[in-house]
Write a protein that holds these residues in place. Structure first.
Motif, PDB file in Angstrom:
ATOM      1  N   SER A 163       3.645   5.548   1.192  1.00  0.00           N
ATOM      2  CA  SER A 163       4.534   6.673   0.885  1.00  0.00           C
ATOM      3  C   SER A 163       5.903   6.185   0.414  1.00  0.00           C
ATOM      4  O   SER A 163       6.657   6.926  -0.203  1.00  0.00           O
ATOM      5  CB  SER A 163       4.693   7.581   2.109  1.00  0.00           C
ATOM      6  N   GLN A 181      -2.462   8.987  -6.086  1.00  0.00           N
ATOM      7  CA  GLN A 181      -2.992  10.020  -6.973  1.00  0.00           C
ATOM      8  C   GLN A 181      -4.505  10.145  -6.793  1.00  0.00           C
ATOM      9  O   GLN A 181      -5.045  11.255  -6.735  1.00  0.00           O
ATOM     10  CB  GLN A 181      -2.670   9.661  -8.428  1.00  0.00           C
ATOM     11  N   SER A 184      -5.154  12.007  -3.657  1.00  0.00           N
ATOM     12  CA  SER A 184      -4.787  13.429  -3.779  1.00  0.00           C
ATOM     13  C   SER A 184      -5.831  14.227  -4.543  1.00  0.00           C
ATOM     14  O   SER A 184      -5.975  15.442  -4.348  1.00  0.00           O
ATOM     15  CB  SER A 184      -3.423  13.569  -4.463  1.00  0.00           C
ATOM     16  N   GLU A 185      -6.576  13.565  -5.416  1.00  0.00           N
ATOM     17  CA  GLU A 185      -7.581  14.249  -6.237  1.00  0.00           C
ATOM     18  C   GLU A 185      -8.941  14.337  -5.540  1.00  0.00           C
ATOM     19  O   GLU A 185      -9.899  14.866  -6.106  1.00  0.00           O
ATOM     20  CB  GLU A 185      -7.723  13.520  -7.583  1.00  0.00           C
ATOM     21  N   LYS A 191      -5.684  18.145   6.505  1.00  0.00           N
ATOM     22  CA  LYS A 191      -4.296  18.591   6.390  1.00  0.00           C
ATOM     23  C   LYS A 191      -3.323  17.425   6.577  1.00  0.00           C
ATOM     24  O   LYS A 191      -2.299  17.343   5.889  1.00  0.00           O
ATOM     25  CB  LYS A 191      -4.024  19.675   7.434  1.00  0.00           C
ATOM     26  N   LEU A 194      -3.449  15.140   3.403  1.00  0.00           N
ATOM     27  CA  LEU A 194      -2.947  15.907   2.256  1.00  0.00           C
ATOM     28  C   LEU A 194      -1.433  16.052   2.323  1.00  0.00           C
ATOM     29  O   LEU A 194      -0.736  15.946   1.304  1.00  0.00           O
ATOM     30  CB  LEU A 194      -3.615  17.288   2.225  1.00  0.00           C
ATOM     31  N   GLU A 195      -0.903  16.267   3.508  1.00  0.00           N
ATOM     32  CA  GLU A 195       0.546  16.416   3.663  1.00  0.00           C
ATOM     33  C   GLU A 195       1.277  15.125   3.279  1.00  0.00           C
ATOM     34  O   GLU A 195       2.269  15.161   2.545  1.00  0.00           O
ATOM     35  CB  GLU A 195       0.887  16.790   5.104  1.00  0.00           C
ATOM     36  N   SER A 198       0.854  14.411  -0.567  1.00  0.00           N
ATOM     37  CA  SER A 198       1.603  15.376  -1.389  1.00  0.00           C
ATOM     38  C   SER A 198       3.088  15.095  -1.357  1.00  0.00           C
ATOM     39  O   SER A 198       3.763  15.076  -2.405  1.00  0.00           O
ATOM     40  CB  SER A 198       1.329  16.803  -0.901  1.00  0.00           C
ATOM     41  N   LYS A 199       3.627  14.856  -0.170  1.00  0.00           N
ATOM     42  CA  LYS A 199       5.050  14.553  -0.050  1.00  0.00           C
ATOM     43  C   LYS A 199       5.408  13.235  -0.738  1.00  0.00           C
ATOM     44  O   LYS A 199       6.474  13.103  -1.310  1.00  0.00           O
ATOM     45  CB  LYS A 199       5.448  14.500   1.425  1.00  0.00           C
ATOM     46  N   LEU A 201       3.995  11.939  -3.396  1.00  0.00           N
ATOM     47  CA  LEU A 201       3.992  12.083  -4.843  1.00  0.00           C
ATOM     48  C   LEU A 201       5.074  13.020  -5.331  1.00  0.00           C
ATOM     49  O   LEU A 201       5.579  12.879  -6.459  1.00  0.00           O
ATOM     50  CB  LEU A 201       2.618  12.595  -5.296  1.00  0.00           C
ATOM     51  N   GLU A 202       5.491  13.947  -4.482  1.00  0.00           N
ATOM     52  CA  GLU A 202       6.514  14.915  -4.904  1.00  0.00           C
ATOM     53  C   GLU A 202       7.927  14.402  -4.682  1.00  0.00           C
ATOM     54  O   GLU A 202       8.839  14.719  -5.416  1.00  0.00           O
ATOM     55  CB  GLU A 202       6.349  16.227  -4.105  1.00  0.00           C
TER      56      GLU A 202
END
Length: 203
Positions: A163, A181, A184-185, A191, A194-195, A198-199, A201-202
């Motif tokens: 991360s 990535q 994530s795909e 959960k 995924l959390e 997602s964080k 990559l964002e």
């Protein structure tokens, strides 16, 4: 002896042995092997085995095999055996970790084993985990995806290492991001994972 003075002497002795093992000299190897064979206490045994496992020498494999044979029925000691190999600085460490995933004493369903092998490699061996070709990141992503169905908490904890991908050089950042990535795909992520992904990559 568990007196502080004795503990300190053992620590100093093993530190000195570690320095000597940096030399290209057969004498320190003999000292290390003798300490392992003497089997006075687990501290000295683990220190000697760690040094041999970190050296490309004929004694390495024999020492690791003998230790595993002796302690195969003791899960906590075998955890040390996994960690010693996962934290070796030798170039073949990643391949060894991959092979150990199939060892009879290892199980992805056992959190202690996962921490001892994968956790130690990812967090305790930056030189080999962050190898330039990104193979360490691929291995971590593979393990995270396999773990996610049975232990998403451990999977997400391991994933936190990637991360922080923006802190590294451009090449390694891109390689880590590609694995994030890829995760994530994947359909059906927990959960927890995924959390984290997602964080990562964002952010």
């Amino acid at each position: 002896d568990l007196e502080p003075t004795s503990i300190g002497r053992r620590a100093l002795k093993n530190l000195c042995l570690g320095y000597l093992m940096q030399l290209d000299d057969p004498e320190p190897l003999a000292l290390c092997q003798a300490q392992l064979d003497a089997d006075h206490n687990m501290t000295d045994v683990i220190a000697a085995l760690s040094l041999l496992a970190d050296r490309d020498c004929p004694q390495r494999e024999a020492a690791l095999e003998a230790f595993a044979e002796r302690w195969r029925d003791d899960p906590l000691v075998m955890d040390k055996w996994f960690t010693i190999q996962a934290t070796s600085s030798l170039p073949d460490t990643l391949e060894r970790v991959e092979a150990l995933l199939g060892h009879p004493a290892f199980s992805l369903r056992n959190p202690n084993k996962v921490r001892a092998l994968i956790g130690a490699f990812v967090s305790g061996n930056p030189a080999r985990f962050h190898t330039a070709d990104g193979s360490g990141y691929r291995l971590l992503a593979d393990v995270v995806l396999e773990l996610d169905g049975t232990n998403p908490q451990i999977a997400s904890r391991l994933l936190r290492t990637m991360s922080r991908w923006r802190r590294y050089d451009d090449d390694r950042s891109l390689l880590m991001r590609a694995q994030l990535q890829r995760i994530s795909e994947t359909e059906g992520l927990s959960k927890d994972v995924l959390e984290i992904v997602s964080k990562s990559l964002e952010g």
